[in-house]
Design a protein around this motif. Structure first.
Motif, PDB file in Angstrom:
ATOM      1  N   LEU A   1      37.773 -55.468 -69.790  1.00  0.00           N
ATOM      2  CA  LEU A   1      38.362 -54.785 -68.634  1.00  0.00           C
ATOM      3  C   LEU A   1      38.358 -55.702 -67.420  1.00  0.00           C
ATOM      4  O   LEU A   1      39.295 -55.681 -66.610  1.00  0.00           O
ATOM      5  N   VAL A   2      37.320 -56.502 -67.278  1.00  0.00           N
ATOM      6  CA  VAL A   2      37.253 -57.458 -66.172  1.00  0.00           C
ATOM      7  C   VAL A   2      38.369 -58.483 -66.295  1.00  0.00           C
ATOM      8  O   VAL A   2      39.040 -58.827 -65.309  1.00  0.00           O
ATOM      9  N   TYR A   3      38.599 -58.981 -67.507  1.00  0.00           N
ATOM     10  CA  TYR A   3      39.680 -59.950 -67.704  1.00  0.00           C
ATOM     11  C   TYR A   3      41.029 -59.370 -67.283  1.00  0.00           C
ATOM     12  O   TYR A   3      41.829 -60.032 -66.610  1.00  0.00           O
ATOM     13  N   GLY A   4      41.298 -58.131 -67.684  1.00  0.00           N
ATOM     14  CA  GLY A   4      42.566 -57.507 -67.305  1.00  0.00           C
ATOM     15  C   GLY A   4      42.685 -57.320 -65.813  1.00  0.00           C
ATOM     16  O   GLY A   4      43.761 -57.544 -65.229  1.00  0.00           O
ATOM     17  N   TYR A   5      41.582 -56.919 -65.176  1.00  0.00           N
ATOM     18  CA  TYR A   5      41.604 -56.704 -63.730  1.00  0.00           C
ATOM     19  C   TYR A   5      41.793 -58.019 -62.977  1.00  0.00           C
ATOM     20  O   TYR A   5      42.618 -58.111 -62.055  1.00  0.00           O
ATOM     21  N   LEU A   6      41.075 -59.050 -63.384  1.00  0.00           N
ATOM     22  CA  LEU A   6      41.190 -60.346 -62.706  1.00  0.00           C
ATOM     23  C   LEU A   6      42.553 -60.977 -62.925  1.00  0.00           C
ATOM     24  O   LEU A   6      43.065 -61.688 -62.046  1.00  0.00           O
ATOM     25  N   ALA A   7      43.159 -60.732 -64.081  1.00  0.00           N
ATOM     26  CA  ALA A   7      44.477 -61.309 -64.358  1.00  0.00           C
ATOM     27  C   ALA A   7      45.505 -60.842 -63.335  1.00  0.00           C
ATOM     28  O   ALA A   7      46.418 -61.601 -62.966  1.00  0.00           O
ATOM     29  N   VAL A   8      45.383 -59.615 -62.855  1.00  0.00           N
ATOM     30  CA  VAL A   8      46.306 -59.118 -61.828  1.00  0.00           C
ATOM     31  C   VAL A   8      46.200 -59.975 -60.580  1.00  0.00           C
ATOM     32  O   VAL A   8      47.203 -60.423 -60.013  1.00  0.00           O
ATOM     33  N   PHE A   9      44.984 -60.254 -60.132  1.00  0.00           N
ATOM     34  CA  PHE A   9      44.786 -61.026 -58.906  1.00  0.00           C
ATOM     35  C   PHE A   9      45.093 -62.499 -59.104  1.00  0.00           C
ATOM     36  O   PHE A   9      45.491 -63.188 -58.162  1.00  0.00           O
ATOM     37  N   PHE A  10      44.929 -62.987 -60.317  1.00  0.00           N
ATOM     38  CA  PHE A  10      45.217 -64.391 -60.577  1.00  0.00           C
ATOM     39  C   PHE A  10      46.720 -64.673 -60.633  1.00  0.00           C
ATOM     40  O   PHE A  10      47.160 -65.751 -60.227  1.00  0.00           O
ATOM     41  N   PHE A  11      47.500 -63.711 -61.123  1.00  0.00           N
ATOM     42  CA  PHE A  11      48.903 -64.003 -61.403  1.00  0.00           C
ATOM     43  C   PHE A  11      49.907 -63.200 -60.570  1.00  0.00           C
ATOM     44  O   PHE A  11      51.090 -63.488 -60.623  1.00  0.00           O
ATOM     45  N   LYS A  12      49.453 -62.220 -59.817  1.00  0.00           N
ATOM     46  CA  LYS A  12      50.374 -61.390 -59.042  1.00  0.00           C
ATOM     47  C   LYS A  12      50.302 -61.756 -57.569  1.00  0.00           C
ATOM     48  O   LYS A  12      49.254 -61.655 -56.939  1.00  0.00           O
ATOM     49  N   ASN A  13      51.437 -62.155 -57.010  1.00  0.00           N
ATOM     50  CA  ASN A  13      51.511 -62.514 -55.606  1.00  0.00           C
ATOM     51  C   ASN A  13      51.249 -61.295 -54.726  1.00  0.00           C
ATOM     52  O   ASN A  13      51.577 -60.165 -55.087  1.00  0.00           O
ATOM     53  N   SER A  14      50.665 -61.524 -53.545  1.00  0.00           N
ATOM     54  CA  SER A  14      50.281 -60.403 -52.697  1.00  0.00           C
ATOM     55  C   SER A  14      51.089 -60.289 -51.414  1.00  0.00           C
ATOM     56  O   SER A  14      50.866 -59.371 -50.632  1.00  0.00           O
TER      57      SER A  14
END
Length: 491
Positions: free
Chosen positions: A38-51
């Motif tokens: 679940l941590v991997y999925g959550y961090l992937a959003v912040f790693f790859f999604k522009n803000s």
């Protein structure tokens, strides 16, 4: 009636709700057994999604970092992370695992109490709850705590932490490769404030500082793996990944054309270089720094040479921070002057998490509905909103992290040293943005800061766990009762 029921069950909203329900059940199941996924999925959003869409020509709607922050007060992402934390906590309870020591806990608790005090005052002052806990205040800092705790609960063994380190390494390499490919073939980042708003004819890899932060963290892991004092045995594949990450992340940061990214990377590199043997440091000083310096100089000349009012010399890096200038270039200084005046008027309490500083109407970028709620200095933002208590908490949080990390970097084994160094380098990288940027009102930035904060604690936790388990293993091997030991972890 049957037709109506069939229409309801096959309609898109009902299918979406059903899919979310199934996904939630599956997520809970995974979180109870393997919370780190679940941590991997959550961090992937912040790693790859522009803000941010600032600087883009095309209008965009609310993004994933703000969606759900109306009725729910906070973004839906935060609530998903909180649910993952609950799963990890329950899983740890069933398996008898306790979260590692973390000297950040009392400081985050103090942040929570400070926010509670602001909420209480706001309600008595006829200020809405949504305004009191809005991200334009300091509520995002409070949400950093559950992410740090989630990461400590989820990565429980040395194998998990090495796997996590490789995940960050690959994420940084992929993000940097995407940025360089887009820069080379597709015109670069569409959120190009320099070209679209300032008529500076340059392409850039990423305007969002968080992408450069990810590149710096991945660079730190790769550099320590390759050049640290004690040689870390790695396969040929991961050695190649280290070298590829080293090259792509540096190029991506240089071509971001962000002054804060350039200065931050140099600060981070000083942290990373201290993990190298003395001879390696000398080689880097003689051979590496001139190459990187030449690249930064070329990029700086290319950008600042087209910037109105930049002038020449090193002072051109800070052209818009010179108070003697007038017009748009001096608005950064004028903004800080207005905010500093309000801080001196309310030094003990600040203007409140919901407050707006006086005179913001004279700043061109403060004309929207968020006018006056933020300013370009993270430190002054906290001082303005919370007064001296917030400054004390900010300094205390940084001090606690620094004290712990210095000890961790001296004691960690080679395979875990890169991850801890990455956390320290990431915080050093963000120092310029903390001084002259807007980190705290941004969801992605504060969560990326929380990730950096957690990395040394995650690495140190499994190291302590291994040391605590070794005496018991030895006792069982020789048929003796294990000696009573005090376990270095707390609930």
């Amino acid at each position: 009636m049957q037709t109506l029921l069939l229409y309801i069950y096959t309609s898109l909203p009902f299918i979406a709700v059903l899919a979310l329900a199934v996904a939630s059940i599956c997520g809970v199941g995974v979180g109870l057994v393997w919370p780190r996924f679940l941590v991997y999925g959550y961090l992937a959003v912040f790693f790859f999604k522009n803000s941010t869409s600032y600087g883009a020509l095309a209008a965009t709607g609310p993004g994933i970092y703000s969606r759900g922050s109306g009725m729910l007060l906070f973004p839906l992402l935060f609530w998903c992370m909180f649910g993952a934390w609950l799963c990890a906590r329950v899983s740890a309870g069933f398996q008898g695992f306790k979260a590692s020591q973390c000297n950040l806990r009392p400081w985050f608790l103090a942040w929570f109490l400070l926010l509670g005090g602001h909420v209480a005052i706001a309600l008595f002052s006829n200020v809405t709850l949504a305004a009191a806990v809005a991200p334009s205040g300091f509520s995002n800092i409070v949400w950093m705590a559950p992410l740090v705790s989630l990461m400590l609960l989820s990565f429980r063994t040395r194998e998990h932490v090495i796997e996590f380190s490789r995940f960050i390494l690959l994420a940084g390499f992929l993000r940097a490769s995407f940025g360089l490919a887009r820069w080379a073939f597709l015109g670069g980042d569409p959120n190009n404030v320099y070209a679209n708003m300032n008529a500076i004819k340059i392409k850039l890899t990423f305007f969002d500082i968080n992408d450069s932060l990810l590149c710096t963290v991945a660079f730190a892991i790769a550099a320590v793996n390759l050049f640290q004092v004690v040689k870390n045995k790695r396969s040929q594949f991961w050695t190649m990944v280290d070298w590829a990450t080293l090259c792509t992340t540096v190029a991506c940061i240089v071509l971001s054309y962000r002054r804060s990214a350039w200065i931050g990377f140099l600060l981070a590199f000083l942290i990373i270089m201290m993990r190298f043997p003395l001879q390696r440091r000398i080689h880097l000083m003689v051979l590496g720094l001139p190459v990187v310096g030449a690249g930064l100089l070329y990029a700086a000349v290319k950008r600042l040479g087209q910037t109105k009012g930049a002038g020449g010399g090193l002072s051109s890096l800070f052209y818009d921070m010179e108070s003697k200038r007038f017009g748009a270039e001096s608005e950064r200084v004028l903004e800080l002057k207005f905010a500093l005046g309000d801080f001196f008027s309310h030094p003990l309490t600040g203007i409140g998490s919901w407050g707006r500083y006086s005179g913001y109407q004279q700043i061109s970028w403060q004309s929207g509905q968020d006018g006056g709620l933020f300013l370009h200095s993270g430190v002054l933002h906290i001082a303005l909103k919370t007064g001296i208590p917030g400054l004390i908490l900010l300094a205390g949080t940084i001090w606690a992290f620094t004290v712990f990390t210095r000890r961790a970097l001296r004691t960690l084994p080679p395979e875990l040293l890169g991850l801890a160094t990455a956390g320290a380098a990431g915080l050093a990288f963000m120092l310029p943005d903390l001084l002259v940027g807007t980190p705290f009102p941004q969801v992605r930035t504060t969560q990326m800061l929380a990730i950096c904060l957690a990395l040394p604690y995650v690495a140190m936790a499994v190291c302590r766990e291994a040391k605590a388990v070794e005496p018991a293993k030895a006792a069982r091997r020789y048929g003796m009762p294990p000696a009573p030991t005090r376990h270095p972890i707390t609930a």
